[in-house]
Design an enzyme around this catalytic site. Structure first.
Site, PDB file in Angstrom:
ATOM      1  N   VAL A 123      73.455  31.707  83.812  1.00 12.41           N
ATOM      2  CA  VAL A 123      72.545  32.160  82.767  1.00 12.41           C
ATOM      3  C   VAL A 123      72.073  33.563  83.151  1.00 12.41           C
ATOM      4  CG1 VAL A 123      70.420  31.700  81.499  1.00 12.41           C
ATOM      5  CG2 VAL A 123      71.789  29.789  82.374  1.00 12.41           C
ATOM      6  N   GLU A 124      72.299  34.499  82.251  1.00 14.08           N
ATOM      7  CA  GLU A 124      71.798  35.868  82.404  1.00 14.08           C
ATOM      8  C   GLU A 124      70.653  36.025  81.402  1.00 14.08           C
ATOM      9  OE1 GLU A 124      73.343  40.496  81.703  1.00 14.08           O
ATOM     10  OE2 GLU A 124      74.744  38.818  81.474  1.00 14.08           O
ATOM     11  N   VAL A 125      69.521  36.510  81.862  1.00 15.38           N
ATOM     12  CA  VAL A 125      68.407  36.806  80.967  1.00 15.38           C
ATOM     13  C   VAL A 125      68.097  38.288  81.147  1.00 15.38           C
ATOM     14  CG1 VAL A 125      66.026  36.325  80.324  1.00 15.38           C
ATOM     15  CG2 VAL A 125      67.508  34.461  81.053  1.00 15.38           C
TER      16      VAL A 125
END
Length: 129
Positions: A123-125
């Site tokens: 997950v990239e935020v």
């Protein structure tokens, strides 16, 4: 041909344990869970998008040719500074694998952090710069 697709409505994530996934995304990223359809399927809602959840042991049909938990890699946008979010995640027991680091987004440069959900999905935020 250009300009046919204008937005992403939803995507499907195959997971080992829907309850663990719902807990992670609601607790750490503030998403909301909704049930839909006659089967009571579950999805995570944020902004104008959602993530439909399929259980790896019994994915909803039709589905991708290969369904495996932990194979997703995606980027979400936030207005919360990612350095601040990284601290919140660490305080909640989430390991930050990388970042904040400069990346290239679909529309503009990003400042991103990376971590994994319970299935190991990356997950990239990011904050748009």
């Amino acid at each position: 041909m250009t300009g046919i697709i204008h937005a992403l409505d939803h995507f499907v994530m195959t997971v080992a344990d829907i309850d663990a996934t719902v807990d992670f995304y609601t607790r750490h990223l503030g998403m909301e869970v909704v049930s839909f359809g006659p089967e009571g399927r579950q999805a995570l809602v944020f902004g104008a998008q959602k993530i439909n959840l399929h259980r790896a042991a019994a994915p909803y049909r039709p589905h991708a040719r290969v369904t495996r938990a932990g194979t997703a890699d995606f980027c979400l946008l936030t207005t919360v500074p990612v350095a601040e979010l990284a601290e919140r995640l660490r305080a909640g027991g989430v390991e930050i694998e990388a970042g904040p680091v400069a990346k290239t987004g679909a529309r503009r440069p990003l400042m991103s952090i990376y971590f994994r959900d319970p299935d190991g999905n990356l997950v990239e935020v990011s904050n748009e710069q």
